[in-house]
Design a protein around this motif. Structure first.
Motif, PDB file in Angstrom:
ATOM      1  N   TYR A  77       0.808  -1.491  -0.160  1.00 51.38           N
ATOM      2  CA  TYR A  77      -0.042   0.168   0.459  1.00 51.38           C
ATOM      3  C   TYR A  77       0.738   1.288  -0.022  1.00 51.38           C
ATOM      4  O   TYR A  77       1.697   0.794   0.821  1.00 51.38           O
ATOM      5  N   PRO A  78       0.782   2.449  -0.788  1.00 54.18           N
ATOM      6  CA  PRO A  78      -1.286   2.487  -1.439  1.00 54.18           C
ATOM      7  C   PRO A  78      -0.214   1.215  -2.988  1.00 54.18           C
ATOM      8  O   PRO A  78      -0.991   1.477  -3.654  1.00 54.18           O
ATOM      9  N   ASP A  79       0.933   1.307  -3.104  1.00 55.44           N
ATOM     10  CA  ASP A  79       0.899   0.406  -4.414  1.00 55.44           C
ATOM     11  C   ASP A  79       1.999  -0.557  -4.175  1.00 55.44           C
ATOM     12  O   ASP A  79       2.594  -0.584  -3.850  1.00 55.44           O
ATOM     13  N   ASP A  80       2.069  -1.753  -4.873  1.00 57.94           N
ATOM     14  CA  ASP A  80       3.214  -2.591  -5.203  1.00 57.94           C
ATOM     15  C   ASP A  80       4.752  -1.911  -5.230  1.00 57.94           C
ATOM     16  O   ASP A  80       5.067  -2.540  -4.760  1.00 57.94           O
ATOM     17  N   ARG A  81       4.691  -1.201  -4.663  1.00 57.54           N
ATOM     18  CA  ARG A  81       6.062  -0.414  -4.407  1.00 57.54           C
ATOM     19  C   ARG A  81       6.355  -0.312  -3.430  1.00 57.54           C
ATOM     20  O   ARG A  81       7.422  -0.243  -3.072  1.00 57.54           O
ATOM     21  N   TYR A  82       5.776  -0.346  -2.207  1.00 59.44           N
ATOM     22  CA  TYR A  82       5.377  -0.204  -0.972  1.00 59.44           C
ATOM     23  C   TYR A  82       5.507  -1.200  -0.033  1.00 59.44           C
ATOM     24  O   TYR A  82       4.616  -2.516  -0.389  1.00 59.44           O
ATOM     25  N   ARG A  83       6.643  -1.287   0.881  1.00 57.27           N
ATOM     26  CA  ARG A  83       5.823  -2.461   1.549  1.00 57.27           C
ATOM     27  C   ARG A  83       5.549  -1.415   3.179  1.00 57.27           C
ATOM     28  O   ARG A  83       6.667  -1.289   4.050  1.00 57.27           O
ATOM     29  N   THR A  84       4.433  -1.342   3.618  1.00 63.47           N
ATOM     30  CA  THR A  84       4.052  -0.594   4.645  1.00 63.47           C
ATOM     31  C   THR A  84       3.643  -1.383   6.433  1.00 63.47           C
ATOM     32  O   THR A  84       3.308  -3.091   5.431  1.00 63.47           O
ATOM     33  N   ARG A  85       4.343  -0.576   7.135  1.00 65.43           N
ATOM     34  CA  ARG A  85       4.260  -1.551   8.117  1.00 65.43           C
ATOM     35  C   ARG A  85       2.994  -0.715   9.117  1.00 65.43           C
ATOM     36  O   ARG A  85       3.514   0.362   9.324  1.00 65.43           O
ATOM     37  N   MET A  86       2.901  -1.335   9.794  1.00 65.43           N
ATOM     38  CA  MET A  86       2.118  -1.062  11.299  1.00 65.43           C
ATOM     39  C   MET A  86       3.116  -0.337  12.527  1.00 65.43           C
ATOM     40  O   MET A  86       3.444  -1.398  12.746  1.00 65.43           O
ATOM     41  N   MET A  87       3.038   0.638  12.925  1.00 63.17           N
ATOM     42  CA  MET A  87       4.141   0.655  14.137  1.00 63.17           C
ATOM     43  C   MET A  87       2.969   1.132  15.234  1.00 63.17           C
ATOM     44  O   MET A  87       1.426   1.900  15.046  1.00 63.17           O
ATOM     45  N   TRP A  88       3.402   0.883  16.379  1.00 62.11           N
ATOM     46  CA  TRP A  88       3.048   1.464  17.515  1.00 62.11           C
ATOM     47  C   TRP A  88       3.046   1.988  18.182  1.00 62.11           C
ATOM     48  O   TRP A  88       4.393   2.198  18.656  1.00 62.11           O
ATOM     49  N   TRP A  89       2.934   3.342  19.036  1.00 60.14           N
ATOM     50  CA  TRP A  89       3.320   4.183  20.076  1.00 60.14           C
ATOM     51  C   TRP A  89       2.864   3.909  21.729  1.00 60.14           C
ATOM     52  O   TRP A  89       1.427   3.578  21.733  1.00 60.14           O
ATOM     53  N   ASP A  90       3.635   3.580  23.018  1.00 57.18           N
ATOM     54  CA  ASP A  90       2.941   3.142  24.065  1.00 57.18           C
ATOM     55  C   ASP A  90       3.461   4.008  25.108  1.00 57.18           C
ATOM     56  O   ASP A  90       4.186   4.374  25.577  1.00 57.18           O
ATOM     57  N   ARG A  91       1.978   4.809  26.006  1.00 58.78           N
ATOM     58  CA  ARG A  91       2.475   6.115  26.903  1.00 58.78           C
ATOM     59  C   ARG A  91       2.735   5.641  27.650  1.00 58.78           C
ATOM     60  O   ARG A  91       3.697   6.667  28.827  1.00 58.78           O
ATOM     61  N   ASP A  92       2.825   4.288  27.926  1.00 61.68           N
ATOM     62  CA  ASP A  92       2.931   3.730  29.258  1.00 61.68           C
ATOM     63  C   ASP A  92       5.135   3.858  29.240  1.00 61.68           C
ATOM     64  O   ASP A  92       5.967   3.408  29.575  1.00 61.68           O
ATOM     65  N   ASP A  93       5.440   3.360  27.521  1.00 59.01           N
ATOM     66  CA  ASP A  93       7.012   4.108  27.699  1.00 59.01           C
ATOM     67  C   ASP A  93       7.228   4.807  28.313  1.00 59.01           C
ATOM     68  O   ASP A  93       6.921   6.328  27.722  1.00 59.01           O
ATOM     69  N   ARG A  94       8.067   4.778  28.776  1.00 60.82           N
ATOM     70  CA  ARG A  94       8.454   6.468  30.114  1.00 60.82           C
ATOM     71  C   ARG A  94       9.560   7.589  28.837  1.00 60.82           C
ATOM     72  O   ARG A  94       9.345   8.481  29.186  1.00 60.82           O
ATOM     73  N   ARG A  95      10.227   6.677  28.226  1.00 61.75           N
ATOM     74  CA  ARG A  95      10.839   7.953  27.083  1.00 61.75           C
ATOM     75  C   ARG A  95       9.454   8.620  26.330  1.00 61.75           C
ATOM     76  O   ARG A  95       9.696   9.869  26.078  1.00 61.75           O
ATOM     77  N   ILE A  96       8.597   7.793  25.828  1.00 62.31           N
ATOM     78  CA  ILE A  96       7.159   8.473  25.369  1.00 62.31           C
ATOM     79  C   ILE A  96       6.508   9.330  25.968  1.00 62.31           C
ATOM     80  O   ILE A  96       6.250  10.128  25.561  1.00 62.31           O
ATOM     81  N   ARG A  97       6.105   8.862  27.070  1.00 62.09           N
ATOM     82  CA  ARG A  97       5.625   9.831  27.820  1.00 62.09           C
ATOM     83  C   ARG A  97       6.707  11.015  28.466  1.00 62.09           C
ATOM     84  O   ARG A  97       5.857  12.230  28.505  1.00 62.09           O
ATOM     85  N   ALA A  98       8.041  11.160  28.432  1.00 57.75           N
ATOM     86  CA  ALA A  98       8.353  11.808  28.846  1.00 57.75           C
ATOM     87  C   ALA A  98       8.204  13.502  27.421  1.00 57.75           C
ATOM     88  O   ALA A  98       8.178  14.560  27.903  1.00 57.75           O
ATOM     89  N   VAL A  99       8.537  13.154  26.834  1.00 52.53           N
ATOM     90  CA  VAL A  99       8.192  13.605  25.388  1.00 52.53           C
ATOM     91  C   VAL A  99       6.535  14.299  24.466  1.00 52.53           C
ATOM     92  O   VAL A  99       6.921  15.678  24.847  1.00 52.53           O
ATOM     93  N   ALA A 100       5.870  13.103  25.379  1.00 54.88           N
ATOM     94  CA  ALA A 100       4.705  13.486  25.572  1.00 54.88           C
ATOM     95  C   ALA A 100       4.410  14.423  26.233  1.00 54.88           C
ATOM     96  O   ALA A 100       3.410  15.804  25.508  1.00 54.88           O
ATOM     97  N   GLN A 101       4.699  14.335  27.763  1.00 54.53           N
ATOM     98  CA  GLN A 101       4.657  15.666  28.574  1.00 54.53           C
ATOM     99  C   GLN A 101       5.454  16.799  28.140  1.00 54.53           C
ATOM    100  O   GLN A 101       4.655  17.596  28.492  1.00 54.53           O
ATOM    101  N   GLN A 102       6.433  16.782  27.590  1.00 51.36           N
ATOM    102  CA  GLN A 102       7.208  17.898  27.281  1.00 51.36           C
ATOM    103  C   GLN A 102       6.429  18.943  25.953  1.00 51.36           C
ATOM    104  O   GLN A 102       5.629  20.669  26.657  1.00 51.36           O
ATOM    105  N   PHE A 103       6.201  17.704  25.474  1.00 51.59           N
ATOM    106  CA  PHE A 103       5.205  18.939  24.112  1.00 51.59           C
ATOM    107  C   PHE A 103       4.040  19.218  24.772  1.00 51.59           C
ATOM    108  O   PHE A 103       2.860  20.703  24.422  1.00 51.59           O
ATOM    109  N   ALA A 104       3.020  18.779  25.866  1.00 51.02           N
ATOM    110  CA  ALA A 104       1.431  18.833  25.911  1.00 51.02           C
ATOM    111  C   ALA A 104       1.600  20.174  26.469  1.00 51.02           C
ATOM    112  O   ALA A 104       1.114  20.856  26.555  1.00 51.02           O
ATOM    113  N   ARG A 105       2.807  19.961  28.119  1.00 52.65           N
ATOM    114  CA  ARG A 105       2.814  21.162  28.885  1.00 52.65           C
ATOM    115  C   ARG A 105       3.277  22.536  27.375  1.00 52.65           C
ATOM    116  O   ARG A 105       2.423  23.834  28.119  1.00 52.65           O
ATOM    117  N   LEU A 106       3.926  22.727  27.069  1.00 58.92           N
ATOM    118  CA  LEU A 106       4.829  23.541  25.930  1.00 58.92           C
ATOM    119  C   LEU A 106       3.092  24.230  25.190  1.00 58.92           C
ATOM    120  O   LEU A 106       2.120  25.452  25.661  1.00 58.92           O
TER     121      LEU A 106
END
Length: 207
Positions: free
Chosen positions: A155-184
């Motif tokens: 997808y969108p066509d045969d030229r591409y190999r598209t993968r699914m990705m996930w971010w989990d807020r329980d990941d401390r590194r992700i939470r730190a980044v998310a909170q930093q930007f949310a505060r700003l």
């Protein structure tokens, strides 16, 4: 600014011959977009951006289900999304960066980091996205993890190999980044900050 974001996305997707994947006519009125983020240069030029859909009530609301439709992994993708919906799932779509933007690679990484603040702003646990092989490392730089048990989609066509990705807020590194930007965001948008500030401050004690 929404119009400039859309125009840039249309130009970028058209250049790569995948404008149908943007679904421009469906998204242009903004009704399917919960949040959008843009990178604005000093001269006011919008050099990139991305948009968020959700939170979802059922897997079929996700664009990912269209991408894996009638492909190997469709049932597994549906199950994976359904399992996470009770905890809150938001999907990031239509990310682009202008070809002539200064420090283009760094800007792409920054947009990936900004995107994770949707976890705090919308008070959900999971952020999902789909990405082609050649940009997986850039999106992973913000903490995204490839769903390796879901086979790639052509997808969108045969030229591409598209993968699914996930971010989990329980990941401390992700939470730190998310909170930093949310505060700003809360500090610079006082008229819209109450709910966001409450969501962020409510988690400080356990962070």
């Amino acid at each position: 600014m929404w119009s400039e974001y859309l125009a840039g996305a249309f130009e970028s997707y058209s250049k790569h011959g995948v404008v149908d994947a943007l679904e421009y006519e469906r998204i242009r009125d903004g009704s399917t977009t919960t949040l959008f983020f843009v990178a604005v240069a000093a001269d006011g030029t919008v050099n990139g951006g991305l948009r968020a859909q959700g939170p979802y009530d059922r897997p079929e609301q996700s664009h990912v289900m269209e991408e894996w439709s009638n492909q190997v992994g469709e049932a597994a993708a549906r199950e994976m999304i359904a399992d996470r919906i009770p905890f809150g799932v938001v999907e990031m779509k239509a990310a682009w960066v202008r070809d002539r933007a200064p420090n283009r690679r760094a800007l792409t990484q920054s947009l990936a980091s900004v995107g994770v603040c949707a976890l705090e702003l919308l008070d959900v646990q999971f952020l999902m996205a789909s990405a082609a092989d050649h940009v997986l490392d850039l999106w992973a730089s913000s903490g995204g993890v490839v769903a390796t048990r879901i086979p790639p989609a052509a997808y969108p066509d045969d030229r591409y190999r598209t993968r699914m990705m996930w971010w989990d807020r329980d990941d401390r590194r992700i939470r730190a980044v998310a909170q930093q930007f949310a505060r700003l965001w809360a500090e610079n948008e006082p008229g819209r900050s109450g709910q966001v500030r409450q969501a962020v401050e409510g988690r400080d004690a356990s962070a």
